[in-house]
Design a protein around this motif. Sequence first.
Motif, PDB file in Angstrom:
ATOM      1  N   ASP A  77       0.864  -1.183   0.000  1.00  0.00           N
ATOM      2  CA  ASP A  77       0.000   0.000   0.000  1.00  0.00           C
ATOM      3  C   ASP A  77       0.902   1.235   0.000  1.00  0.00           C
ATOM      4  O   ASP A  77       1.441   1.637   1.028  1.00  0.00           O
ATOM      5  CB  ASP A  77      -0.911  -0.008   1.226  1.00  0.00           C
ATOM      6  CG  ASP A  77      -1.914   1.136   1.208  1.00  0.00           C
ATOM      7  OD1 ASP A  77      -1.913   1.904   0.229  1.00  0.00           O
ATOM      8  OD2 ASP A  77      -2.684   1.253   2.177  1.00  0.00           O
ATOM      9  N   VAL A  78       1.075   1.833  -1.178  1.00  0.00           N
ATOM     10  CA  VAL A  78       2.022   2.939  -1.325  1.00  0.00           C
ATOM     11  C   VAL A  78       1.619   4.134  -0.465  1.00  0.00           C
ATOM     12  O   VAL A  78       2.471   4.839   0.085  1.00  0.00           O
ATOM     13  CB  VAL A  78       2.118   3.341  -2.814  1.00  0.00           C
ATOM     14  CG1 VAL A  78       3.072   4.522  -2.995  1.00  0.00           C
ATOM     15  CG2 VAL A  78       2.582   2.154  -3.647  1.00  0.00           C
ATOM     16  N   SER A  79       0.307   4.356  -0.292  1.00  0.00           N
ATOM     17  CA  SER A  79      -0.144   5.509   0.485  1.00  0.00           C
ATOM     18  C   SER A  79       0.219   5.407   1.962  1.00  0.00           C
ATOM     19  O   SER A  79       0.242   6.406   2.676  1.00  0.00           O
ATOM     20  CB  SER A  79      -1.664   5.669   0.345  1.00  0.00           C
ATOM     21  OG  SER A  79      -2.330   4.509   0.845  1.00  0.00           O
ATOM     22  N   SER A  91       2.593   7.513 -11.588  1.00  0.00           N
ATOM     23  CA  SER A  91       2.513   7.527 -10.123  1.00  0.00           C
ATOM     24  C   SER A  91       2.970   6.178  -9.577  1.00  0.00           C
ATOM     25  O   SER A  91       2.822   5.144 -10.246  1.00  0.00           O
ATOM     26  CB  SER A  91       1.075   7.818  -9.659  1.00  0.00           C
ATOM     27  OG  SER A  91       0.217   6.765 -10.035  1.00  0.00           O
ATOM     28  N   GLU A 148       1.585   4.382  -7.404  1.00  0.00           N
ATOM     29  CA  GLU A 148       0.471   3.461  -7.224  1.00  0.00           C
ATOM     30  C   GLU A 148       0.249   2.579  -8.446  1.00  0.00           C
ATOM     31  O   GLU A 148      -0.396   1.527  -8.350  1.00  0.00           O
ATOM     32  CB  GLU A 148      -0.817   4.240  -6.919  1.00  0.00           C
ATOM     33  CG  GLU A 148      -0.883   4.842  -5.529  1.00  0.00           C
ATOM     34  CD  GLU A 148      -0.128   6.146  -5.422  1.00  0.00           C
ATOM     35  OE1 GLU A 148       0.415   6.585  -6.455  1.00  0.00           O
ATOM     36  OE2 GLU A 148      -0.076   6.718  -4.308  1.00  0.00           O
ATOM     37  N   ASN A 149       0.787   2.991  -9.618  1.00  0.00           N
ATOM     38  CA  ASN A 149       0.589   2.240 -10.861  1.00  0.00           C
ATOM     39  C   ASN A 149       1.792   1.398 -11.239  1.00  0.00           C
ATOM     40  O   ASN A 149       1.854   0.882 -12.364  1.00  0.00           O
ATOM     41  CB  ASN A 149       0.257   3.202 -12.004  1.00  0.00           C
ATOM     42  CG  ASN A 149      -1.094   3.853 -11.836  1.00  0.00           C
ATOM     43  OD1 ASN A 149      -2.045   3.199 -11.415  1.00  0.00           O
ATOM     44  ND2 ASN A 149      -1.191   5.140 -12.157  1.00  0.00           N
TER      45      ASN A 149
END
Length: 765
Positions: free
Chosen positions: A385-387, A498, A500-501
């Motif tokens: 989970d990058v966030s 980004s 997240e991708n």
Amino acid sequence: MLRRRSVFLTILISYCLLLIIPLTAGGIGYRIMENALTRNVNQANFGMLEQVQQTVDSRLRELDRMMLQLAMNTDVQWLLHNADSDHGIVQMRSISLMKSMSALLNVSDFFDSAFISFRDRDMILTPTAQTGHDLYFKRIQQFGQSGDMRKLLTERNYKTFVPAVEVTDNGSKKSMLAYVQSLPLDETANPKGSIVILVDEQKVTELLKRVEWGGNSLNYVLDQDGKVIAATPERGELAGNIRARLSSAHDSFTVEHGGTSMMVSFTTGGNRWKYVSVVPKDIVMSPIRQVKTLFLQLFCLGAAAGLAVSCILAYRNYKPVRDMIHVITRRKSGTGADTMNEYDYIRSALIRSFDEEHALKQTIEMQAPIIRANFLSRLLKGFVDVSALDRESLEFMQVKLNCRTYRVVLIDIEDGSKFMKTETEREWALLRFIVANLSGELLQGNGFVVELERSRIAVLECDAEDGSEDAWIVELKRAVEERFRLSVAIAVSPTRDSPENIWRCYSDALLALDRRLLRGNAIMYPEDPAEAKRTIYRYPPELEVQLINYAKTGEYEKAAVLLEQIAEDNLTDGQLSPEMSRFLFFDILGSLLRAVHSSDSEQTPPDGFHDPIAYFADCSTAEHMVERLKRTLREICSSAKEARTDQGERLYAGIVKFIGEQYGNGNLSLTLIADHLGITPQYCSAFFKKYGGGNISDYIAEYRIAQAKTMLATTRLTIGDISRKVGYANHIGFGRVFKKIEGITPGQYRELIERERTSDPAASP
């Protein structure tokens, strides 16, 4: 040696000083505890006495209400004021009055019997009979001093209590309390009749027994004139020196009586009756003396044990210091260790410990590349989970995710037989090291290299541009093939903007890597305009496993995005034949079927799964097939989520059912419910509040009050009986909760129901 001994003594004295602190605090705490125990004993005795006072006062109020109802009864008034009326009318009035008396006596079990005397008519009425005075006092109910009773009925009496009246009824003798009220109520000189209510003295003494200290106390009930109404263990007069100090409303004091120190507690009821408890002080203070003796024994034992433990601990704490000094002295002879203090040796040991810690930190830093490789591997596969990443963790792993674009390059070592003699793990590790090291040099710090599998290496390239010159990739392929004679396949993903991708880049690279079946070992991209129409679709096992996992965990949004990505990659370029497109969709359908059958929950397959051949029969375009698959995927994910909520629904239903079965149990509580269901009270409370929207204690109270309202409306049970049936120890606490929830008292609620029934007879049960 003297210094070493001083260290031992210092440690021993320190322990002894520490021991004195809890011993002193314990002594102070005992004095406080002793005073508190004495107060608590007095308060407990006074509290029990007040309970008796409240109970008796409540019964006396019932007695007054019953007397007032009888005195104001129309039949009683008619019989008092119509002495010369017709005999038939008298009989009808008498029968009506007897029924009223019977109904009033049935309301409470505290009253034993009652009768009304009409002096002018020479008539006595009971709930069951009508007779004359002579016959009643000689045959029906004989009083030990019947002459005194008959005389008392001729006198003016206002709520007069006559204690210790011996009554013989059907051959059985009882000691009764007689409550006498002259009639009419406003007559002051010449009463025409009297109401007499008899209460079994045993019922009052049973209440007083609640205050008995194992049968060692004397308990009295005195009326407003100081006359003893009831006493335990046997009737007797209250000592004069005690009676003289009962002038206040309530108090407790100590007196000498019969050579014994007695503790006296008393309180006064609303009718000015006094309730007195006389207990020998030795009986009251016995538990406190036992606690005091036990405390002194434990204090002495604790002091002796503490001193012994202090010596043992001081020796044990000094022994390692002494042994350390001997070891250092033997290893460093001739260094003047005999004149050094032990603390110098300890300081040296700490310095060595710090050195070891520094070495350990260096070891951890050496392991940082391994940790980083594991992190990058999970990042590429979408398991991070990058966030949720923080800056400190990224700096420790020396990873930066603040680039403008990202892309993934996969390098598969197809053939290394010309470099390796035998395909051992050592030689494979060497091959991966060569390729990874060469990739890192060519990247020039503009990305990260990670080993994924035995023959696969991934490169996460940062700040790459689509359509840019991939010189380093061409140089990498040339170097490994010419210098190390390796056969490698390289796949390059499009760029994403980004972190997240990044997992999408990895998926694109996997799809591109599948093109090696057609392109051989060339550098492969997801789209190649020069390639002819494809004859095989791209659906690698990694994407299939990812799709199945999303379906099993109910993550529809992620599964739908992945499904659309697979369809987009295979269909948008128009190079896949219609036949191969259908094969692709049947393959995806098989993945969903495997997701259903491999789920832990017992899911029912969605519609159409029983006949896969006909599943796409009504779909004319690829878009229709994708939508059909998404609908099926939504059903599978919804079933997976519902399976997770079944357990919560069963737990909530179990809590509600248990409350419905046990609401009459006075011990019903959060802990009892949690123990019954095998969960912790904290989890039970939080779950019920979240699932039911309120506190579990409020739900129990509301459920009990709802049941009590039904009983008040449909039964003739007393409020005390109803309070016990719904789980309350007494009617006082029940009334307080009832009024808090309903806004009125239980009695007012019952009166309201009765008025509604009177105004609407059709609504009566």
